[in-house]
Scaffold this active site. Structure first.
Site, PDB file in Angstrom:
ATOM      1  NE  ARG A 178      -0.679   0.277   4.945  1.00  0.00           N
ATOM      2  CZ  ARG A 178      -1.007  -0.602   5.868  1.00  0.00           C
ATOM      3  NH1 ARG A 178      -1.980  -1.457   5.657  1.00  0.00           N
ATOM      4  NH2 ARG A 178      -0.375  -0.632   7.027  1.00  0.00           N
ATOM      5  CB  VAL A 211      -8.328  -1.454  -2.989  1.00  0.00           C
ATOM      6  CG1 VAL A 211      -9.507  -1.735  -3.877  1.00  0.00           C
ATOM      7  CG2 VAL A 211      -7.422  -0.397  -3.634  1.00  0.00           C
ATOM      8  CD  GLU A 212      -2.788  -2.287  -1.784  1.00  0.00           C
ATOM      9  OE1 GLU A 212      -1.908  -2.128  -0.927  1.00  0.00           O
ATOM     10  OE2 GLU A 212      -2.570  -2.329  -3.003  1.00  0.00           O
ATOM     11  N   GLY A 213      -7.194  -1.393   2.507  1.00  0.00           N
ATOM     12  CA  GLY A 213      -7.515  -0.690   3.739  1.00  0.00           C
ATOM     13  C   GLY A 213      -8.340   0.537   3.439  1.00  0.00           C
TER      14      GLY A 213
END
Length: 508
Positions: free
Chosen positions: A63, A185-187
């Site tokens: 990320r 996305v990704e958190g």
């Protein structure tokens, strides 16, 4: 965690989600009676049960690369194209970038793009050094995607009607549609801001808290108590020093804080130290007064996390400026980015104190950190206008800021066309001045057909034939660049190249 070949018996792949029409390769993978050999586990049998940790570590690194890169790419694209468009597109005979409302948004695009690039390079440098900066990458992912959303909205506003007509001429559509994906996305950003950055960072990054927790959990109680006492006294000394330092710096305006750097950025190093002390004091008071409740006070945690984040990004800006040799032409971008970060950091801390669950603690912190009030202001209007003018001026400064933006040479490349039109229009600036002067002297009509006015200027020896041809060529490029796509009734055919130039068109 394991790697399974898609051809393995029982594995079903091939279906895809449709992420708002973008090429985002994601979808369900299913399996029934799938046998997974033990050596397919990543790390082998030894890493059985450690998959979650591995996943989180991979995520923390990933990320910090892909999504911050996307945010920075949006900055490069919008700075390059919006600056060009704001110069090429005219209203009431003047480039729209000269209007203060447009200049405000354009200046913000430029200043925040510099901030994005600085944060990107510092974050990826830490990853290159094989570090695992989980909190730093969370900061980068959250703030850089949010900044990208801000400047893309500004770019859409400046491009106006041209931005909302999809087609080959529009270079903003896919980026605009992709921002919600990056945010998610990704958190997801709400989770990242409210739970991760400060919630995890307060313990991980504190010089004493994590060690105190480890000492308290020591199976050897005697040794653990001895270590804990030692750490506790160190913690108290650390907190006392920061509290007095933050209060003294606030009273004196950071004047007596030492800074190893000289020149126009020196005050920023002093204020960075002051606000870092303020954040450290705030974190200690928050953990002391709220304890485990701090994790559930997500809005307080988020604001303290914002303070940390903007100080990290401010340090990235200062590093970028130094690493690139203190480019004088970049100084206004540095001023804008740093002032934006300091204003946001101070504002976040002040809002945390105002909303602190224990009002007495909030009042105490506000008195310690801002005894004379919060004097960290937003970048000025004058600075925003300077950045807008900079983005509408060709040169090395503009190339450095947008060096990753692709500019195609093909006639139908949308970014390349806008760039060529911009350079052509800027190149005839001296000729336009001659024309304006002739208008004031009464040699050329103020309004009317461009061809007629140019003919008047030619006959009056105001312009040469070569200059007239140059103006006509630049104006043709300008007109082509500001067009939008239009299609046949059933959208089966693009008819961009079939537009007719209107009869009335004025270079003024």
């Amino acid at each position: 965690m394991c790697l399974i070949p898609t051809s393995h018996p029982g594995v079903e792949v091939g279906e895809r989600h449709d992420a708002i029409g973008l090429a985002f390769m994601n979808g369900p993978t299913r399996g029934e009676d799938v046998f997974i050999p033990i050596d397919w586990l990543i790390g082998g049998a030894e890493y059985a049960g450690k998959g979650w940790r591995m996943l989180v570590e991979c995520l923390s690194a990933g990320r910090g690369i892909s999504l911050p890169a996307l945010g920075t790419a949006i900055g490069h694209l919008t700075s390059r194209t919006t600056g060009a468009y704001a110069y090429v597109r005219k209203q009431f005979g003047m480039s729209i970038g000269k209007f203060e409302g447009v200049a405000e948004a354009l200046g913000r695009i430029g200043g925040l793009t510099y901030l994005l690039e600085a944060t990107r390079t510092l974050t990826t440098t830490s990853l290159d050094l094989k570090e695992k900066p989980g909190i730093v990458t969370a900061i980068a992912k959250y703030h850089m995607t949010e900044i990208a959303r801000t400047i893309l909205n500004d770019s859409m506003d400046i491009h106006s009607g041209r931005a909302i007509q999809a087609g080959p001429m529009n270079y903003l559509t896919s980026a605009y549609l992709g921002v919600p994906v990056a945010i998610t996305v990704e958190g997801a950003n709400i989770l990242t801001r409210n739970l991760m950055i400060f919630g995890q960072g307060a313990t991980r990054c504190h010089p004493y808290v994590l060690k105190e927790m480890e000492a308290a959990a020591n199976p050897d109680e005697k040794e653990g108590a001895k270590e804990f006492d030692k750490l506790l006294f160190g913690h108290i000394g650390h907190a006392t020093k920061n509290t007095l330092g933050a209060f003294g710096a606030a009273l004196t305006g950071s004047r007596f804080i030492s800074a190893s750097m000289s020149g126009p950025t020196q005050p920023y190093y002093k204020d960075l130290t002051r606000l870092s002390r303020a954040l450290a004091v705030s974190a200690d008071f928050a953990m002391l007064s709220l304890g485990g409740e701090l994790k559930r006070k997500e809005m307080i945690s988020a604001r303290l996390g914002d303070g940390l984040s903007f100080l990290y990004m401010a340090s990235a800006v200062l590093k970028k400026y130094e690493d690139e040799g203190r480019q004088q032409e970049d100084l206004n971008y540095v001023h804008y980015a740093i002032q934006h970060c300091f204003h946001q950091a101070a504002q976040s801390l002040q809002e945390a104190y105002t909303n602190f669950p224990q009002k007495s603690v909030g009042v105490l912190l506000k008195g310690l950190i801002f005894p004379l009030g919060n004097h960290f202001k937003k970048p000025s209007d004058e600075l925003a206008v300077k950045l807008a003018e900079s983005l509408m001026t060709p040169g090395a400064h503009r190339d450095r800021l947008t060096h990753l933006c692709y500019i195609g040479d093909e006639p139908n490349d949308n970014v390349g066309l806008m760039e060529r039109a911009f350079l052509a229009m800027y190149d005839i600036k001296p000729i336009e001045r001659k024309l304006f002067k002739a208008v004031k002297e009464g040699k050329v009509d103020r309004k009317g057909l461009l061809d007629v006015r140019l003919e008047q200027a030619l006959k009056a020896d105001v312009l040469t034939q070569e200059e007239v041809d140059k103006v006509k060529s630049a104006d043709a490029l300008r007109y082509q660049a500001i067009q939008v796509d239009h299609f046949s009734h059933d959208f089966s055919e693009v008819r961009t190249n079939k537009v007719n130039k209107p009869k009335l068109n004025s270079v003024a």
